[in-house]
Design an enzyme around this catalytic site. Structure first.
Site, PDB file in Angstrom:
ATOM      1  N   HIS A   1       0.828  -1.218   0.000  1.00  0.00           N
ATOM      2  CA  HIS A   1       0.000   0.000   0.000  1.00  0.00           C
ATOM      3  C   HIS A   1       0.863   1.270   0.000  1.00  0.00           C
ATOM      4  O   HIS A   1       0.665   2.179  -0.797  1.00  0.00           O
ATOM      5  CB  HIS A   1      -0.878   0.042   1.250  1.00  0.00           C
ATOM      6  CG  HIS A   1      -1.727  -1.160   1.485  1.00  0.00           C
ATOM      7  ND1 HIS A   1      -2.864  -1.441   0.772  1.00  0.00           N
ATOM      8  CD2 HIS A   1      -1.592  -2.164   2.402  1.00  0.00           C
ATOM      9  CE1 HIS A   1      -3.409  -2.558   1.232  1.00  0.00           C
ATOM     10  NE2 HIS A   1      -2.663  -3.021   2.214  1.00  0.00           N
TER      11      HIS A   1
HETATM   12  O1  RIB Z   1      -4.844  -0.092   4.885  1.00  0.00           O
HETATM   13  C1  RIB Z   1      -3.473  -0.079   4.626  1.00  0.00           C
HETATM   14  C2  RIB Z   1      -2.810   1.050   5.330  1.00  0.00           C
HETATM   15  O2  RIB Z   1      -3.001   0.919   6.739  1.00  0.00           O
HETATM   16  C3  RIB Z   1      -1.285   1.062   5.138  1.00  0.00           C
HETATM   17  O3  RIB Z   1      -0.831   2.381   5.220  1.00  0.00           O
HETATM   18  C4  RIB Z   1      -0.792   0.262   6.312  1.00  0.00           C
HETATM   19  O4  RIB Z   1       0.534   0.613   6.694  1.00  0.00           O
HETATM   20  C5  RIB Z   1      -1.735   0.711   7.396  1.00  0.00           C
HETATM   21  O5  RIB Z   1      -1.272   1.947   7.899  1.00  0.00           O
END
Ligand code: RIB
Ligand code: CA
Length: 326
Positions: free
Chosen positions: A249
């Site tokens: 992500h």
């Molecule tokens: O949903 C994914 C996000 O939430 C990413 O940034 C992960 O590191 C958590 O912070």
């Protein structure tokens, strides 16, 4: 010589945050102005310790790390040690850094960075928006000083990963995200570019990518720590029946922050649900003007295979450089 991109990172380091931080350090054309440590995956002080530790491993004690609020704007802090490990970096055991935290807190650092580089600073938020929201409360004109704001958060036409409809960063602090979208909703500020699960879950790391990292720098401490962090993340996703893999992500958002042209986005009016019993923290994107004119760019498509290749190559090169640091 092209100018460096000046970037301020706000993260809840976490495993994929770690990948994003290291990717930014690997990019020779990036000036990392500062790192805000936001409570989310793990408490803010643990986030800060992780940021300091990764920077120390890379010999980058020149990058200031700022401690954020211990709690979200409203309600109690929710953390995700089940996902990111007891200390937020999976099975990795990072050597504690010798460097100290900055005396400037995260919200203050947002303001100082924007004032120091008016019109040039790229803001990248890959955790809850708590500290950006606190900075905006202190300086409502902050949005007019940024070149760009990229947010990893929300889910657009895709299921949530924390509730059926909501994504983690928004769930931890939905009020802060709502305040960010409201604060940037002005003609003299850039529209936030939002990287939701609909695209970030297409950027997938697999064990073969860890092997590629090892081929780049077999004995590098950085590769060992990354492999241990990712092993935990792979196990977590397998436990969720998603396969022995990891969603990248935050590196996705970091790459978009440095070059938004590499993805496709659509203008939309984005709001955050705050009161729904089932839908709190849900991001609602309206492309038909029903809620108002567009106030954000929602990323919809990306060549994530190329992005994975670039991430692995960049981290491998960094690992080689750091090992040879002496
Ligand atoms: O949903 C994914 C996000 O939430 C990413 O940034 C992960 O590191 C958590 O912070
Ligand atoms: Ca994160």
């Amino acid at each position: 010589m092209n100018e460096k991109s000046r970037l301020f990172l706000d993260c809840d380091t976490g495993i994929d945050d770690s990948l994003a931080l290291l990717y930014l350090l690997a990019r020779g054309d990036v000036e990392l102005v500062g790192v805000a440590s936001t409570a989310g995956n793990v408490p803010a002080d643990v986030v800060a310790a992780n940021n300091l530790a990764w920077l120390d491993l890379c010999g980058r004690d020149d990058v200031p790390v700022h401690l954020g609020s211990p709690v979200p704007l409203a309600g109690a802090l929710r953390t995700a040690e089940d996902t990111h490990g007891p200390h937020g970096v999976g099975y990795a055991s990072l050597p504690p850094a010798n460097t100290a935290l900055s005396s400037v807190d995260a919200a203050g650092a947002w303001l100082a960075a924007a004032d120091a580089h008016p019109g040039e600073l790229i803001g990248l938020v890959i955790g809850p928006s708590t500290n950006l929201a606190l900075a905006l409360r202190a300086d409502p004109d902050l949005p007019t000083k940024l070149k760009r704001l990229v947010i990893m958060g929300g889910a657009f036409g895709a299921a949530g990963n924390t509730t059926p409809v909501a994504e983690w960063n928004l769930v931890v602090d939905p009020e802060s995200a709502a305040e960010v979208f409201a604060a940037f909703d002005r003609p003299d500020a850039p529209d936030p570019i939002v990287c939701g699960l609909n695209v970030t879950e297409q950027m997938i790391l697999r064990p073969a990518d860890v092997e590629r990292l090892r081929e780049c720098a077999a004995d590098a401490p950085l590769v060992h720590h990354l492999a241990e962090a990712l092993r935990f993340y792979f196990e977590f996703h397998r436990s969720q029946d998603e396969g022995y893999l990891a969603y990248a992500h935050d590196p996705f958002a970091a790459m978009v922050a440095l070059d938004p042209r590499r993805v496709t986005g659509v203008a939309a009016h984005v709001e955050v649900e705050l009161t729904g019993a089932l839908t709190r923290a849900m991001t609602v994107a309206d492309r038909r003007g029903m809620l108002g004119p567009p106030n954000a760019v929602v990323v919809t498509e990306a060549d994530t295979s190329t992005m994975v290749d670039e991430l692995v190559a960049s981290l491998g090169a960094l690992a080689r450089r750091v090992t040879s640091r002496g």
